[in-house]
Write a protein that holds these residues in place. Structure first.
Motif, PDB file in Angstrom:
ATOM      1  N   THR A  55      13.404  20.520  46.428  1.00  0.00           N
ATOM      2  CA  THR A  55      13.217  21.578  45.434  1.00  0.00           C
ATOM      3  C   THR A  55      11.750  21.833  45.117  1.00  0.00           C
ATOM      4  O   THR A  55      11.299  22.985  45.040  1.00  0.00           O
ATOM      5  N   GLU A  77      16.666  25.970  51.613  1.00  0.00           N
ATOM      6  CA  GLU A  77      17.076  27.329  51.270  1.00  0.00           C
ATOM      7  C   GLU A  77      16.024  28.377  51.610  1.00  0.00           C
ATOM      8  O   GLU A  77      16.321  29.581  51.589  1.00  0.00           O
ATOM      9  N   ARG A 115      18.842  16.929  48.599  1.00  0.00           N
ATOM     10  CA  ARG A 115      18.208  18.205  48.268  1.00  0.00           C
ATOM     11  C   ARG A 115      17.255  18.102  47.086  1.00  0.00           C
ATOM     12  O   ARG A 115      16.360  18.932  46.932  1.00  0.00           O
ATOM     13  N   GLY A 134      21.360  23.625  55.171  1.00  0.00           N
ATOM     14  CA  GLY A 134      21.198  24.328  53.918  1.00  0.00           C
ATOM     15  C   GLY A 134      21.610  25.775  54.008  1.00  0.00           C
ATOM     16  O   GLY A 134      21.968  26.292  55.075  1.00  0.00           O
ATOM     17  N   GLU A 145      18.840  17.997  53.807  1.00  0.00           N
ATOM     18  CA  GLU A 145      19.823  18.954  53.299  1.00  0.00           C
ATOM     19  C   GLU A 145      19.268  19.709  52.100  1.00  0.00           C
ATOM     20  O   GLU A 145      18.295  19.281  51.467  1.00  0.00           O
ATOM     21  N   GLY A 146      19.862  20.861  51.847  1.00  0.00           N
ATOM     22  CA  GLY A 146      19.437  21.672  50.714  1.00  0.00           C
ATOM     23  C   GLY A 146      18.284  22.612  51.014  1.00  0.00           C
ATOM     24  O   GLY A 146      17.635  23.097  50.086  1.00  0.00           O
TER      25      GLY A 146
END
Length: 661
Positions: free
Chosen positions: A578, A610, A574, A628, A607-608
């Motif tokens: 970001t 959002e 993740r 996510g 993954e991660g």
């Protein structure tokens, strides 16, 4: 040193006694020899007058005979002749008296007695001839001639016997002198040999004693010093700590641990590990000496620093100075390593002076701080505090409660969906674990590191593996689907090939298609024995399960290992997502990772995710699966089952997400 000096003096004292004995013996032998020589001279001097008297007597007999026959030839006796004859008789009497006085003391008393009698008989015949008439003289002269011949024979025989006795005595005493001289020579040689042996033994003993003293000194050094780093050891550090405890002084104690040192040893050999320890020890020593302190190696990969003043190590500037002094690469053959250190600190002012065993209490406080630093698993210095001790106590309690929690059913699985970015459908789940203890759900961020540290993670992973396989088998039969499930495996499973048998047993127990089970490993597995890891991964692949490389790019990424690992799936961490919406650099790195995975024919899972924008961007890069909070948080089985029944709608692209060139 004192024992060697005492031994040296003692041996030299013995040598001096032997030397004095040799000198005294030599003097005595020389004195004996001199006495024998004097005795020989004395004997010669004593026997000389006897021989001389015998010679005079022989001459006197001869002269007396000549006088008698001379007077007889004249036919007349003249007064002058008579007077001369009487004088010669007197001289013979004198010689005869000398014989009589010493003949019993001489060497040949019997011969001397015969000689004395022969001479006195000759004198008597000569005296008779003086008073005899002319008719008797011829007869007396004939008797005198015969007697004088006997006297001469007796005298000559006596002289021969005296000379023979002297020669025999000379030979005897010469032999004695020879024996004494030989004994003296042998005695001197023997004394010299004894002295030489003593000097040799002295030299051997001094060398042996020196070696023993050096060995004792080395042993004494080793009891308080570390051979590899030449730093003081734990014993020396605690001695200094005890001295400080006995006084009113304050101090700061730091405990330092080299993280993942066993992995460094395995990767670069013990020579590389030794270089790391020596370098870290040298840097700690420099920092400590600059503050009048000491650095010590406590054993293995653990070091200690003791500063004899209450330095506030928790002060930001001092802490930065300490970390900067250590935060430098270490050169080992072929590469440079960034060493991660965990540091725990405790100040003496935090420990009551009247506490039982104050020094041990201070060391325990530093150990608690070090345990917290190791738990955080990053280059950090942790200072001891009362709150920290409470926190660590809670962790200890939690560690002890994990096995009981498994038996009591406190752990349960949760499932987070993995979405097919092309079809917008739930393709499977990642199975995770949660702990409900006393009506409170404990965050995995709290208990997973503790389980990793204590080895309980192995049992937790196997629990998730069984529950996830059982649940997946049930869902696939119920909904006629081929959903997949991913289960995390700790690197501890790769210490032996036991995991291969356990996975095979679970697949058989729940009649699960192996291709629907994915085992996720992290890059830290590469730090264990790679050959064993590769063998186990190959065996798992042969079972038909898939291997996923989780959290790629956050650990010890190596393209060489990536090529060798028999992985089917790559999960991008993740941390790369970001900034992907705002940063061209982040998207460039992301694109490079995708290209590598695509080239290796690996399924790409991100993954991660959002936000919708993040989902659209990773889709445009050609990623296969997404995971996510955008699609769902980890849910218990009943919550995950809702997603299976209802599905997930993917948002439509709202921005231009063209690929980078």
């Amino acid at each position: 040193m004192n024992r060697s000096l005492s031994l040296f003096v003692s041996l030299w004292f013995i040598f001096a006694l032997i030397a004095l004995f040799a000198i005294a013996s030599t003097a005595i032998v020389f004195q004996i020899k001199k006495s024998f020589e004097q005795s020989l001279v004395s004997e010669t001097v004593t026997q000389g007058p006897r021989v001389k008297d015998a010679a005079y007597a022989l001459t006197g007999i001869h002269n007396l005979e000549r006088e008698l026959f001379y007077g007889a030839s004249l036919g007349n006796v003249y007064p002058d002749w008579r007077s001369s004859l009487e004088n010669r008789l007197g001289a013979l009497y004198f010689q005869a008296d000398n014989f009589a006085s010493s003949m019993d003391e001489g060497p040949e008393p019997e011969a001397a007695r015969r000689m004395y009698l022969a001479v006195t008989d000759s004198i008597e015949i000569a005296q008779r001839s003086l008073i005899a008439d002319d008719t008797e003289v011829p007869q007396l002269l004939t008797e005198f001639r015969a007697q004088s011949e006997d006297s001469r024979i007796a005298i000559v025989r006596y002289i021969d016997l005296i000379r023979n006795a002297q020669e025999t005595e000379i030979e005897r005493q010469s032999a004695v002198i020879g024996i004494v001289s030989n004994w003296l020579a042998f005695a001197i040689i023997g004394v010299n040999l004894v002295v030489a042996c003593l000097l040799f033994l002295l030299r051997v003993e001094v060398k042996a004693r020196r070696r023993r003293e050096e060995a004792e000194h080395q042993a004494e050094f080793l009891t308080r010093n570390d051979v590899l780093t030449n730093l003081p050891n734990r014993v020396a550090l605690h001695e200094v700590l005890a001295q400080i405890a006995a006084s009113d002084r304050t101090c700061l104690l730091l405990l330092i641990d080299v993280e993942r040192f066993s992995a460094i040893n395995e990767a670069y050999g013990h020579a590389g590990g030794d270089i790391v320890l020596q370098t870290v020890g040298s840097r700690l020593e420099d920092w400590a000496l600059a503050r009048n302190g000491i650095a010590a190696r406590l054993g293995g990969d653990e070091f200690g620093v003791l500063i004899p003043q209450d330095t506030d190590i928790c002060d930001a500037d001092i802490q930065t100075d300490f970390i900067d002094s250590l935060d430098r690469a270490v050169d080992v053959p072929g590469t440079s390593l960034h060493i991660v250190l965990s540091v725990g600190a405790a100040q003496s002012s935090q420990i009551q002076k009247d506490a039982d065993n104050w020094s041990e209490a201070l060391a325990r406080a530093a150990e608690l701080a070090l345990a917290e630093a190791k738990y955080r698993s990053k280059q950090e210095l942790v200072c001891y505090s009362a709150e920290l001790e409470e926190q660590l106590g809670r962790r200890r309690e939690m560690i002890q409660a994990i096995p009981a929690g498994l038996l009591n059913g406190e752990f349960f699985p949760v499932f987070q969906p993995k979405v097919d970015l092309a079809t917008h459908a739930v393709s499977g789940f990642e199975a995770l674990i949660r702990w409900r203890r006393e009506a409170t759900v404990i965050s995995p961020g709290e208990f997973i590191p503790l389980a990793e540290e204590t080895g309980h993670i192995v049992d937790l992973d196997l629990f998730v593996l069984r529950e996830a396989s059982r649940q997946l088998s049930q869902w696939n039969r119920l909904y006629k689907r081929k959903l997949t499930v991913s289960v995390n495996l700790s690197p501890l499973h790769f210490a032996s090939d036991r995991i291969v048998g356990l996975v095979a047993k679970v697949l058989e127990e729940f009649d699960l298609d192996p291709s629907l089970l994915t085992l996720e490993i992290t890059e830290t597995v590469m730090l264990t024995n790679w050959q064993d890891v590769e063998t186990i991964l190959t065996a798992l692949s042969e079972l038909g399960v898939k291997i996923s490389l989780d959290d790629f790019g956050t650990g010890y990424s190596s393209l060489a290992y990536l090529r060798q690992i028999p992985a089917d799936e790559l999960k991008i961490d993740r941390s790369f997502i970001t900034e992907i919406e705002r940063s061209d650099e982040a998207r460039f790195i992301f694109d490079a990772i995708v290209d590598i995975a695509t080239g290796l024919r690996m399924t790409i899972v991100v993954e991660g995710i959002e936000t919708d924008a993040q989902a659209q961007i990773v889709t445009s890069f050609g990623c296969n699966l997404g995971q996510g909070f955008l699609w769902g948080r980890p849910e218990p089985p009943e919550g995950a089952e809702v997603l299976i029944r209802n599905g997930i709608e993917m948002p439509q692209p709202a921005i231009d997400v063209g690929r980078l060139a």
